[in-house]
Scaffold this active site. Structure first.
Site, short mmCIF file in Angstrom:
data_model
loop_
_atom_site.label_atom_id
_atom_site.label_comp_id
_atom_site.label_asym_id
_atom_site.label_seq_id
_atom_site.Cartn_x
_atom_site.Cartn_y
_atom_site.Cartn_z
CG ASP A 134 -37.61 -10.48 16.41
OD1 ASP A 134 -38.35 -11.03 17.24
OD2 ASP A 134 -36.68 -11.05 15.83
CG HIS B 281 -36.32 -13.67 7.88
ND1 HIS B 281 -36.20 -14.95 7.38
CD2 HIS B 281 -36.77 -13.80 9.16
CE1 HIS B 281 -36.57 -15.81 8.32
NE2 HIS B 281 -36.91 -15.14 9.40
N1 COA Z 1 -29.68 -3.65 9.14
C1 COA Z 1 -28.82 -3.16 8.24
N2 COA Z 1 -28.38 -3.88 7.19
C2 COA Z 1 -28.82 -5.13 7.08
C3 COA Z 1 -29.70 -5.71 7.99
C4 COA Z 1 -30.13 -4.92 9.06
N3 COA Z 1 -30.99 -5.39 9.96
N4 COA Z 1 -29.97 -6.97 7.62
C5 COA Z 1 -29.27 -7.19 6.51
N5 COA Z 1 -28.58 -6.09 6.18
C6 COA Z 1 -27.74 -5.91 5.02
C7 COA Z 1 -26.34 -6.44 5.26
O1 COA Z 1 -25.49 -5.47 5.78
C8 COA Z 1 -25.95 -6.85 3.87
O2 COA Z 1 -25.62 -5.68 3.13
P1 COA Z 1 -24.43 -5.68 2.08
O3 COA Z 1 -24.81 -6.71 1.06
O4 COA Z 1 -24.42 -4.29 1.57
O5 COA Z 1 -23.21 -6.08 2.86
C9 COA Z 1 -27.25 -7.39 3.28
O6 COA Z 1 -28.29 -6.70 3.97
C10 COA Z 1 -27.42 -8.89 3.46
O7 COA Z 1 -27.21 -9.19 4.85
P2 COA Z 1 -26.80 -10.61 5.41
O8 COA Z 1 -26.21 -10.44 6.77
O9 COA Z 1 -25.99 -11.37 4.40
O10 COA Z 1 -28.19 -11.32 5.53
P3 COA Z 1 -28.46 -12.61 6.39
O11 COA Z 1 -29.46 -13.39 5.65
O12 COA Z 1 -27.23 -13.30 6.77
O13 COA Z 1 -29.05 -11.99 7.74
C11 COA Z 1 -30.36 -11.45 9.58
C12 COA Z 1 -30.31 -12.17 8.21
C13 COA Z 1 -31.76 -11.62 10.15
C14 COA Z 1 -29.35 -12.10 10.53
C15 COA Z 1 -30.02 -9.97 9.38
O14 COA Z 1 -30.94 -9.39 8.49
C16 COA Z 1 -29.93 -9.20 10.68
O15 COA Z 1 -28.89 -9.18 11.34
N6 COA Z 1 -31.07 -8.54 11.10
C17 COA Z 1 -31.11 -7.84 12.35
C18 COA Z 1 -31.35 -8.78 13.52
C19 COA Z 1 -32.77 -9.31 13.54
O16 COA Z 1 -33.72 -8.58 13.35
N7 COA Z 1 -32.88 -10.61 13.82
C20 COA Z 1 -34.15 -11.29 13.90
C21 COA Z 1 -34.41 -12.16 12.73
S1 COA Z 1 -36.06 -12.83 12.73
#
Ligand code: COA
Length: 376
Positions: free
Chosen positions: A313, A262
């Site tokens: 979710d 998140h």
């Molecule tokens: N699965 C695998 N790795 C994940 C992940 C996931 N669901 N969420 C984050 N990471 C990892 C990223 O690959 C990154 O790793 P790295 O530093 O080794 O490259 C690190 O965690 C940080 O991720 P980042 O994308 O910068 O975090 P964010 O704050 O931009 O993303 C979300 C937040 C929610 C978009 C992201 O966690 C995600 O895509 N989750 C899955 C979709 C989801 O459940 N969405 C509903 C949100 S309520």
């Protein structure tokens, strides 16, 4: 002119709001000063709707009057011409498209539509909150060739939705579980759909346009669509024993695991903790514990490997699935709850409105002379 150099407005505070506070560091979600942990255990969805719109918990008298109007058949029922419109849509239309179309069309039937007073806006918010569950359930039946079921005013919003979907009263556990799920999804500060609603409201458009904008924003997989993808993953994994290999392979292939991580919550999403307990209890009671078990295994594997925690979710997928709700209704259900938050934000925006109109830092070509087409 200052430039906010943040893609996606990450961490940019664009306005003040009295409605919702997310404490990302402590993992707390607060509606109007009340912790969602307390509301999930002690309150009801109807009371939370009142709280979000009016800013305070109702007295017993206020609650009774509010509940009566919100659950009245006259408030929940769809105009027959709208049902006819739904019947005219191709059966393959997705429930989110139907919800977007139906909410937009409902404005034509709202007797208050040209009235923009706060009282009229609250009545519109009330109709939207009461009619959206009817719309989602009606489409679910129509697309399967069944007749829509009329709302039952004796049931609260959560139980009535399940009743209109399946044609029989839900068990107390199913109704309570769904009610808590609605509480947990009711608001979440300036997320994409809420912001879209506020931008539309700020042009002094109308409540229906604001909620239609919000539904359009929620529809995208980066916002409301993740719970559907979690269910697809649980089905793909199929058995708890396969979870470890699935997670290992996903990390190796740098695949995102849906329902984890998140942007704001650094120590876990408080909503996920409630949904996890509900998923376990409901799965056991319904004789379908495997969805919780698969979820639990994936949770343990992901947390052990990457310190990533489930978000709202993740466990909502198994909860909705065990309730018998088809996967493509998971996002519409999110909207059925979030509409109370969207409309609370529209009311707040209108109470102290200023057009939302940011600027872009221009990086296009420098000024140049026009070249007629025969000389290019
Ligand atoms: N699965 C695998 N790795 C994940 C992940 C996931 N669901 N969420 C984050 N990471 C990892 C990223 O690959 C990154 O790793 P790295 O530093 O080794 O490259 C690190 O965690 C940080 O991720 P980042 O994308 O910068 O975090 P964010 O704050 O931009 O993303 C979300 C937040 C929610 C978009 C992201 O966690 C995600 O895509 N989750 C899955 C979709 C989801 O459940 N969405 C509903 C949100 S309520």
């Amino acid at each position: 002119m200052s430039t906010v150099n943040k893609a996606g407005l990450e961490d940019v505070v664009v306005s003040t709001s009295d409605i919702c506070f997310i404490d990302g560091r402590e993992g707390r979600l607060i509606y109007r000063g009340y912790d969602v942990d307390d509301l999930a255990v002690q309150s009801t969805f109807e009371e939370v709707v009142y709280l979000l719109w009016y800013g305070a918990l109702p007295t017993k008298k206020e609650y009774d009057a509010f509940y009566k109007t919100l659950s009245a058949t006259a408030t929940r029922r769809l105009p027959p011409k709208l049902v006819a419109l739904l019947r005219g849509l191709p059966k393959k239309t997705t429930p989110m498209e139907v919800l977007r179309t139906g909410v937009s069309a409902l404005s034509a039937f709202d007797p208050d539509d040209p009235d923009n007073s706060r009282e009229a806006e609250i009545r519109k918010a009330m109709r939207l909150t009461a009619q959206m569950p009817t719309l989602v359930a009606a489409w679910e039946r129509i697309r399967r060739g069944k007749a829509p079921i009329a709302p039952n005013p004796k049931l609260n919003l959560a139980a009535n939705f399940l009743y209109m979907m399946f044609g029989k009263k839900p068990t107390d556990l199913a109704a309570k579980t769904f009610d808590v799920a609605l509480i947990l999804h009711a608001d979440h500060e300036f997320n994409a759909s809420t912001f879209a609603a506020r931008v539309t409201a700020a042009t002094l458009s109308d409540m229906y346009s604001a909620v239609t904008s919000a539904i359009g924003a929620l529809k995208g997989p980066l916002h409301g669509g993740a719970n559907e993808q979690v269910m697809a993953m649980l089905e793909e994994v199929g058995k708890p024993e396969r979870a470890a290999a699935f997670v290992e392979e996903a990390f190796q292939k740098k695949r995102r695991i849906m329902g984890f991580g998140h942007r704001v919550y650094q120590r876990g999403d408080p909503r996920a903790r409630h949904l996890m307990r509900m998923s376990e209890r409901l799965g056991q009671a319904a004789g379908a514990p495997e969805w919780y078990q698969i979820s639990q295994k994936i949770h343990a594997e992901v947390q052990a490997r990457k310190q990533l925690l489930p978000n709202v979710d993740f466990y909502s997928a198994s909860v909705y699935h065990v309730l018998g709700i088809p996967r493509d209704l998971f996002t519409p259900i999110f909207a059925v709850s979030r509409v109370c938050g969207w409309t609370a934000h529209v009311l707040e925006q209108l109470a102290n409105n200023r057009l939302i109109r940011p600027r872009a830092e221009y990086r296009g070509p420098a000024p140049r002379g026009y070249v007629p087409i025969d000389r290019r």
